[in-house]
Write a protein that holds these residues in place. Structure first.
Motif, PDB file in Angstrom:
ATOM      1  N   VAL A 197       0.662  -1.199  -0.171  1.00  0.00           N
ATOM      2  CA  VAL A 197       0.055  -0.177   0.078  1.00  0.00           C
ATOM      3  C   VAL A 197       0.771   1.287  -0.075  1.00  0.00           C
ATOM      4  O   VAL A 197       1.748   1.381   0.753  1.00  0.00           O
ATOM      5  N   ILE A 198       0.652   2.102  -1.086  1.00  0.00           N
ATOM      6  CA  ILE A 198       1.510   3.236  -1.353  1.00  0.00           C
ATOM      7  C   ILE A 198       0.534   4.468  -0.900  1.00  0.00           C
ATOM      8  O   ILE A 198      -0.250   4.555  -1.410  1.00  0.00           O
ATOM      9  N   VAL A 199       1.159   5.480  -0.108  1.00  0.00           N
ATOM     10  CA  VAL A 199       0.370   6.687   0.204  1.00  0.00           C
ATOM     11  C   VAL A 199       1.509   7.857   0.253  1.00  0.00           C
ATOM     12  O   VAL A 199       2.549   7.497   0.952  1.00  0.00           O
ATOM     13  N   GLY A 200       1.374   8.786  -0.640  1.00  0.00           N
ATOM     14  CA  GLY A 200       2.237   9.933  -0.474  1.00  0.00           C
ATOM     15  C   GLY A 200       3.661   9.484  -0.780  1.00  0.00           C
ATOM     16  O   GLY A 200       4.466  10.213  -0.377  1.00  0.00           O
ATOM     17  N   GLY A 201       3.669   8.485  -1.892  1.00  0.00           N
ATOM     18  CA  GLY A 201       5.069   8.359  -2.126  1.00  0.00           C
ATOM     19  C   GLY A 201       5.823   7.218  -1.268  1.00  0.00           C
ATOM     20  O   GLY A 201       6.949   7.139  -1.507  1.00  0.00           O
ATOM     21  N   LYS A 202       5.235   6.669  -0.266  1.00  0.00           N
ATOM     22  CA  LYS A 202       5.982   5.881   0.578  1.00  0.00           C
ATOM     23  C   LYS A 202       4.824   4.431   0.794  1.00  0.00           C
ATOM     24  O   LYS A 202       3.835   4.533   0.819  1.00  0.00           O
ATOM     25  N   VAL A 203       5.827   3.516   1.151  1.00  0.00           N
ATOM     26  CA  VAL A 203       4.895   2.175   1.243  1.00  0.00           C
ATOM     27  C   VAL A 203       4.692   2.031   2.955  1.00  0.00           C
ATOM     28  O   VAL A 203       5.586   2.259   3.644  1.00  0.00           O
ATOM     29  N   VAL A 204       3.341   2.231   3.095  1.00  0.00           N
ATOM     30  CA  VAL A 204       2.911   2.059   4.423  1.00  0.00           C
ATOM     31  C   VAL A 204       2.637   0.824   4.932  1.00  0.00           C
ATOM     32  O   VAL A 204       2.472   0.649   6.139  1.00  0.00           O
ATOM     33  N   ALA A 205       2.315   0.047   3.950  1.00  0.00           N
ATOM     34  CA  ALA A 205       2.071  -1.746   4.695  1.00  0.00           C
ATOM     35  C   ALA A 205       2.379  -2.442   3.483  1.00  0.00           C
ATOM     36  O   ALA A 205       2.357  -2.203   2.197  1.00  0.00           O
ATOM     37  N   GLU A 206       2.898  -3.517   3.763  1.00  0.00           N
ATOM     38  CA  GLU A 206       3.163  -4.538   2.817  1.00  0.00           C
ATOM     39  C   GLU A 206       3.262  -6.048   3.172  1.00  0.00           C
ATOM     40  O   GLU A 206       3.210  -6.331   4.347  1.00  0.00           O
ATOM     41  N   GLY A 207       2.406  -6.846   2.420  1.00  0.00           N
ATOM     42  CA  GLY A 207       2.301  -8.392   2.845  1.00  0.00           C
ATOM     43  C   GLY A 207       1.376  -9.140   2.161  1.00  0.00           C
ATOM     44  O   GLY A 207       0.767  -8.633   1.038  1.00  0.00           O
ATOM     45  N   THR A 208       0.891 -10.290   2.495  1.00  0.00           N
ATOM     46  CA  THR A 208      -0.086 -11.033   2.043  1.00  0.00           C
ATOM     47  C   THR A 208      -1.456 -10.086   2.209  1.00  0.00           C
ATOM     48  O   THR A 208      -1.604  -9.558   3.356  1.00  0.00           O
ATOM     49  N   PRO A 209      -2.565 -10.617   1.506  1.00  0.00           N
ATOM     50  CA  PRO A 209      -3.708  -9.965   1.776  1.00  0.00           C
ATOM     51  C   PRO A 209      -4.024 -10.364   3.273  1.00  0.00           C
ATOM     52  O   PRO A 209      -4.648  -9.263   4.171  1.00  0.00           O
ATOM     53  N   ALA A 210      -3.931 -11.560   3.847  1.00  0.00           N
ATOM     54  CA  ALA A 210      -4.300 -11.952   5.019  1.00  0.00           C
ATOM     55  C   ALA A 210      -3.383 -11.214   6.136  1.00  0.00           C
ATOM     56  O   ALA A 210      -4.093 -10.734   7.260  1.00  0.00           O
TER      57      ALA A 210
END
Length: 294
Positions: A213-226
Motif C-alpha cells: 500500500v503506497i500513500v504519499g510516495g511511501k510504502v505504508v504496509a506490505e504483505g499478503t492480503p491476510a
C-alpha cells in the motif's frame, strides 16, 4: 547525478527496489520506496490517485528516469536497458489502445515484429480469447475485448515480467473475472511475474500473492492480503437479531465463544446470525487515513 549500474540479483527475485525517489519540481511523487517482487508471483500496488504507483511502474519499465535509489528488473537496471532487456518486460497501460482501423490479427502480427523472439501471434490471439474476433476491426470491439487486445500486445513478446496498470478499469463484473483467469493462466502456465496496480480492492485480494500500500510516495504496509487484514487486529463483528426484532452486534476476538453463548440463549438457531471479519477494503481505508494524518 545518480549513476545507474546493473545488479545481479538472486534467482528468486524479479524486481528489487531500494530507496526509490522521484520528484517533479518541489513535489515528490516517490519518497524512498523499497520493494521486492519474487519471480512467478502476482504483486499488487495499492494506493489513492497521486500516491506514486504509476510513477513507480514507469520507472520499472524504463519509461521514466528516477532521481535516486536502486532498481533491478530481472537483474538489470531499466535506466540502462537495451532492446533485448526491454523485450523481457511487457506492459499494459490503463489508457493503452491499439489502432482502431486494424483487425485483431493485423495488430498482433504487426507488434510481434518488434520483438526478437515473439510468441506465435495466433497462439496469443487464442490465449486472450479473441480467436472468433481475429478478423474484426479493433474499433468495432467492446471495451472488454479491446482490453484483451491490449493484453495480447503486452504478452506477444513472451515477457518474463508483465506490468498491468489499472488493467480492468471500465470492465463489467463478468469481463473482470475473465481477465483474472487470463492473468492466473499466464502465471501458472508460463511462470510470468506480474506487477499489478489497481483501485479495485476485490481484484487485488482475488489475484495478488502479496500487496504493498503506497500513500504519499511511501510504502505504508506490505504483505499478503491476510497479513494486511491483521493490521486491524483479530477482532470480528458478530451480528444477530434479538427477540424484539432488533439487530444487535458484538465486537469480539473469540467469535466461536460468542456464537456458542447465543445458541444457548436462543436454544439453537440464532436468527440473523452473521460474522464479519475485516475486509481488505477496511484495512486499505484505515491505512490511507492513518498515513494522511499530519
Amino acid at each position: 547525478m545518480t549513476r545507474h549500474t546493473d545488479v545481479a540479483e538472486p534467482s528468486g527475485v524479479a524486481v528489487r527496489v531500494r530507496g526509490l525517489q522521484k520528484s517533479y519540481g518541489a513535489v515528490y511523487a516517490v519518497k524512498g520506496i523499497d520493494l521486492n517482487v519474487r519471480r512467478g508471483e502476482i504483486f499488487g500496488l495499492l494506493g489513492p490517485n497521486g500516491a506514486g504507483k504509476s510513477t513507480t511502474v514507469e520507472i520499472l519499465q524504463g519509461n521514466r528516469a528516477r532521481d535516486g535509489g536502486e532498481v533491478s528488473v530481472l537483474g538489470w537496471d531499466p535506466a540502462n536497458a537495451g532492446r533485448q532487456e526491454r523485450a523481457r518486460v511487457g506492459i499494459v497501460w490503463q489508457d493503452q489502445s491499439a489502432p482502431g482501423d486494424l483487425t485483431v490479427r493485423e495488430a498482433v502480427h504487426h507488434f510481434a515484429r518488434y520483438y526478437p523472439d515473439p510468441r506465435p501471434p495466433e497462439e496469443v490471439i487464442e490465449l486472450v480469447g479473441l480467436r472468433e474476433k481475429a478478423t474484426s476491426r479493433i474499433k468495432t470491439l467492446s471495451g472488454g475485448q479491446r482490453r484483451r487486445v491490449d493484453v495480447a500486445l503486452g504478452v506477444i513478446g513472451g515477457p518474463e515480467l508483465l506490468i498491468l496498470d489499472e488493467p480492468t478499469t471500465g470492465f463489467d463484473p463478468a469481463a473482470r473475472r475473465q481477465f483474472w483467469d487470463l492473468v492466473r493462466h499466464l502465471v501458472a502456465v508460463d511462470g510470468t511475474t506480474v506487477v499489478l496496480t489497481t483501485h479495485y480492492l476485490g481484484e487485488a485480494e482475488a489475484l495478488a500473492d502479496r500487496l504493498a500500500v503506497i500513500v504519499g510516495g511511501k510504502v505504508v504496509a506490505e504483505g499478503t492480503p491476510a497479513m494486511l487484514r491483521g493490521h486491524l487486529g483479530d477482532e470480528v463483528v458478530v451480528e444477530w437479531t434479538d427477540t424484539g426484532g432488533r439487530t444487535r452486534d458484538l465486537r469480539t476476538t473469540t467469535p466461536a465463544r460468542a456464537v456458542a453463548h447465543l445458541m444457548r440463549e436462543f436454544g439453537g438457531e440464532v436468527p440473523g446470525l452473521r460474522i464479519d471479519r475485516p475486509t481488505l477494503e477496511d484495512v486499505y481505508l484505515h491505512l490511507t487515513r492513518q498515513a494522511a494524518r499530519p
